[in-house]
Design an enzyme around this catalytic site. Structure first.
Site, PDB file in Angstrom:
ATOM      1  N   ASN A  37       0.369  -1.730  -0.009  1.00 17.28           N
ATOM      2  CA  ASN A  37      -0.321  -0.080   0.027  1.00 17.28           C
ATOM      3  C   ASN A  37       1.335   0.832  -0.406  1.00 17.28           C
ATOM      4  O   ASN A  37       1.141   1.296   0.939  1.00 17.28           O
ATOM      5  CB  ASN A  37      -0.609  -0.126   1.137  1.00 17.28           C
ATOM      6  CG  ASN A  37      -1.497   1.330   1.326  1.00 17.28           C
ATOM      7  OD1 ASN A  37      -1.315   2.134   0.392  1.00 17.28           O
ATOM      8  ND2 ASN A  37      -2.672   1.188   2.590  1.00 17.28           N
ATOM      9  N   ARG A  84      -3.062  -1.778  -3.253  1.00 17.48           N
ATOM     10  CA  ARG A  84      -4.113  -0.982  -3.012  1.00 17.48           C
ATOM     11  C   ARG A  84      -4.078  -0.031  -4.266  1.00 17.48           C
ATOM     12  O   ARG A  84      -2.708   1.033  -3.699  1.00 17.48           O
ATOM     13  CB  ARG A  84      -4.133  -0.414  -1.591  1.00 17.48           C
ATOM     14  CG  ARG A  84      -5.091   0.457  -1.526  1.00 17.48           C
ATOM     15  CD  ARG A  84      -4.342   1.940  -0.055  1.00 17.48           C
ATOM     16  NE  ARG A  84      -5.723   2.187   0.046  1.00 17.48           N
ATOM     17  CZ  ARG A  84      -5.637   3.423   0.994  1.00 17.48           C
ATOM     18  NH1 ARG A  84      -4.583   3.943   1.144  1.00 17.48           N
ATOM     19  NH2 ARG A  84      -7.296   4.229   0.732  1.00 17.48           N
ATOM     20  N   HIS A 113     -12.104   3.229   0.850  1.00 18.69           N
ATOM     21  CA  HIS A 113     -12.143   2.169   1.411  1.00 18.69           C
ATOM     22  C   HIS A 113     -13.731   0.977   1.447  1.00 18.69           C
ATOM     23  O   HIS A 113     -13.761   0.688   2.364  1.00 18.69           O
ATOM     24  CB  HIS A 113     -13.242   2.820   2.604  1.00 18.69           C
ATOM     25  CG  HIS A 113     -12.693   4.623   3.684  1.00 18.69           C
ATOM     26  ND1 HIS A 113     -13.093   5.246   4.115  1.00 18.69           N
ATOM     27  CD2 HIS A 113     -11.769   4.716   3.998  1.00 18.69           C
ATOM     28  CE1 HIS A 113     -12.238   5.919   5.719  1.00 18.69           C
ATOM     29  NE2 HIS A 113     -11.015   5.787   4.820  1.00 18.69           N
ATOM     30  N   LEU A 158     -15.245   4.220  10.536  1.00 16.79           N
ATOM     31  CA  LEU A 158     -14.596   5.848  11.080  1.00 16.79           C
ATOM     32  C   LEU A 158     -13.651   5.660  11.472  1.00 16.79           C
ATOM     33  O   LEU A 158     -12.528   4.965  12.722  1.00 16.79           O
ATOM     34  CB  LEU A 158     -15.520   6.041  12.198  1.00 16.79           C
ATOM     35  CG  LEU A 158     -17.165   5.185  12.633  1.00 16.79           C
ATOM     36  CD1 LEU A 158     -17.893   6.396  13.346  1.00 16.79           C
ATOM     37  CD2 LEU A 158     -17.449   7.044  11.095  1.00 16.79           C
ATOM     38  N   ARG A 193     -11.203  16.478   7.222  1.00 14.90           N
ATOM     39  CA  ARG A 193     -11.743  17.185   6.636  1.00 14.90           C
ATOM     40  C   ARG A 193     -13.566  17.293   7.071  1.00 14.90           C
ATOM     41  O   ARG A 193     -13.697  16.867   7.850  1.00 14.90           O
ATOM     42  CB  ARG A 193     -11.963  15.851   5.447  1.00 14.90           C
ATOM     43  CG  ARG A 193     -10.293  15.687   4.929  1.00 14.90           C
ATOM     44  CD  ARG A 193     -11.335  14.272   3.887  1.00 14.90           C
ATOM     45  NE  ARG A 193      -9.708  13.538   4.206  1.00 14.90           N
ATOM     46  CZ  ARG A 193      -9.447  11.877   3.804  1.00 14.90           C
ATOM     47  NH1 ARG A 193     -10.917  11.281   3.877  1.00 14.90           N
ATOM     48  NH2 ARG A 193      -9.058  11.259   3.572  1.00 14.90           N
ATOM     49  N   ASN A 217     -12.575   1.221  18.803  1.00 16.08           N
ATOM     50  CA  ASN A 217     -12.384   1.435  19.646  1.00 16.08           C
ATOM     51  C   ASN A 217     -12.913   2.304  21.003  1.00 16.08           C
ATOM     52  O   ASN A 217     -13.225   2.534  21.894  1.00 16.08           O
ATOM     53  CB  ASN A 217     -10.594   2.094  19.198  1.00 16.08           C
ATOM     54  CG  ASN A 217      -9.653   1.338  19.441  1.00 16.08           C
ATOM     55  OD1 ASN A 217      -9.774   0.082  19.720  1.00 16.08           O
ATOM     56  ND2 ASN A 217      -9.132   1.639  18.242  1.00 16.08           N
ATOM     57  N   GLU A 270      -8.269  -4.709   5.236  1.00 16.42           N
ATOM     58  CA  GLU A 270      -7.868  -4.389   4.435  1.00 16.42           C
ATOM     59  C   GLU A 270      -6.818  -5.436   3.605  1.00 16.42           C
ATOM     60  O   GLU A 270      -7.640  -5.875   1.969  1.00 16.42           O
ATOM     61  CB  GLU A 270      -7.859  -3.467   4.305  1.00 16.42           C
ATOM     62  CG  GLU A 270      -9.100  -1.780   4.438  1.00 16.42           C
ATOM     63  CD  GLU A 270      -8.709  -0.587   4.605  1.00 16.42           C
ATOM     64  OE1 GLU A 270      -8.938   0.094   3.763  1.00 16.42           O
ATOM     65  OE2 GLU A 270      -8.541  -0.607   5.435  1.00 16.42           O
TER      66      GLU A 270
END
Ligand code: ADP
Length: 401
Positions: A7, A92, A181, A209, A241, A335, A385
């Site tokens: 990645n 990726r 994602h 998230l 963002r 978490n 992922e």
């Protein structure tokens, strides 16, 4: 079978060597500050808890990948004898535009098509392509597979992905919602489907998230909508963002403050979100600590964060005609019991009965967060992922043998 997953970011590179069938992880690590002074590589072999940090100059991704190969084949702490043991490399790739609705074996034609998508992700795609080219150079003859962040979302119906702009902005400029994602949404919705007992029909909402965040609606295994858009700026509020705002605010702020395009872009991508509202940090933990201590802006950021996510959960439940499971993943989703509780508060009317005690405990793996009687289930599901990339790579390479 061993697959190397790569990645590549603009100045970083994450890697894993794993078995796509069993999920067994042989080595994992990260190269940081590529092309910047002070570059270093982290290398870890989970089976024997071995960890090492190698400080070495990495002027380009090529030196970084050479270091990775040297580490995994190192006679002392490596996990393979030679690169011959690696069957394929999975990469990726952030943007696949409308060209890639699934992962693909890299060919010269595929490289050219990926190149064309770079316009839509100028910060990410060139780095991903560089990773592929470098591996072709370092390990000639090995199959490389591209796995796109956007491809899982290519099943969205047109009414979900179109913006109400002049139609030629779509046909000529390819301006539409793509979503990101995707590998995480695919993995987590797949696990949720299993946890639900593989029903013939399912309506799943995935809340990914992390520093970046997006939500997707997955009906019968297919994505029907997601919050990120042409770029990863749209949707929920994120670490730095802004997410959804009135598009007219962009020109208003830019003109009033006399900002350049780049400055306005940075303002929305790097100075907004939790950081913009709270003002001290983009980190969810810092926000939670400050909010608990009575910091009003932290509390506002916390409330806004949950409000916007809850809004999309309601939106997607409406678009799917109901919801069977709401899943939380990513650094925050996995978490923060506080964020999960805040998001689910008020959703009793659609059938969510949160088990607050379970939700507040830190537990590893997949966790059911709702009571047995809850009509709608909520799950915490750690994303993976890299495993999706490795599995796609394995399937494609096997199918082309
Ligand atoms: P990225 O999008 O960069 O992959 P991650 O998925 O690692 O990001 O998520 C990073 C976010 O997860 C940060 O905002 C961090 O504060 C948050 N996070 C990590 N651990 C916790 C925790 N125990 N409680 C609350 N938030 C956490």
């Amino acid at each position: 079978m061993k697959v190397l997953v790569i990645n590549c970011g603009s100045s970083s590179l994450k890697y894993q060597l794993l078995n796509p069938e069993s999920g067994e992880l042989f080595a994992i690590g990260l190269c940081e500050r590529i092309g910047i002074e002070g570059s270093k590589m982290e290398y870890e072999t989970p089976a024997n808890d071995f960890e090492i940090e190698i400080k070495q100059d990495m002027p380009t991704h090529k030196e970084a990948l050479e270091l990775v190969i040297n580490a995994i084949t190192n006679p002392e702490y490596g996990v393979i004898k030679s690169v011959e043991e690696i069957d394929a490399i999975g990469h990726r790739v952030v943007h696949g535009g409308e060209k890639f609705a699934s992962s693909v074996l890299v060919t010269p034609e595929v490289m050219a098509a990926m190149e064309e998508c770079s316009e839509l992700a100028p910060l990410h795609n060139p780095a991903n392509l560089l990773g592929i080219r470098t591996m072709q150079e370092l390990m000639p003859g090995k199959p490389n597979v591209g796995v796109f962040d956007t491809s899982f979302h290519q099943t969205m119906p047109k009414e979900a992905y179109m913006y109400a702009l002049p139609y030629e902005d779509y046909t000529e400029l390819k301006v539409r919602k793509y979503g990101f994602h995707g590998t995480s949404h695919k993995f987590v919705s797949g696990v949720a489907q299993e946890l639900l007992g593989n029903p013939a029909e399912s309506k799943i909402i995935v809340c990914h998230l992390g520093n970046g965040g997006s939500i997707s609606a997955v009906k019968n295994g297919k994505c029907i909508d997601t919050t990120m858009g042409l770029t990863p700026l749209q949707g929920i509020m994120m670490g730095t963002r802004c997410g959804d705002i009135d598009p007219a605010a962009v020109l208003f702020i830019k003109n009033k403050r006399g900002l350049s395009d780049k400055e306005m872009d940075d303002r929305m991508n790097k100075q907004s979100g939790i950081l913009g509202v709270f003002g001290e940090s983009s980190d969810c933990r810092d926000m939670e600590i400050a909010a608990a201590a009575g910091n009003e802006r932290a509390l506002l950021a916390e409330n806004m964060f949950a409000y916007k996510i809850r809004g999309y959960v309601g939106n997607y439940a409406a678009q799917m005609g109901g919801v069977d499971a709401i899943c939380f993943t990513g650094g925050i989703g996995e978490n923060s019991g506080k964020v999960r509780e805040d998001v689910l508060r008020g959703l009793e009317f659609i059938g969510v009965e949160l088990d607050k005690e379970v939700n507040s405990k830190r537990q590893k793996g997949n966790v059911l967060l709702t009571k047995e009687t809850s009509k709608v289930k909520a799950f915490k599901i750690p994303t993976n992922e890299e495993l999706v990339i490795a599995r796609d790579t394995y399937e494609i390479v096997n199918a082309t043998k």
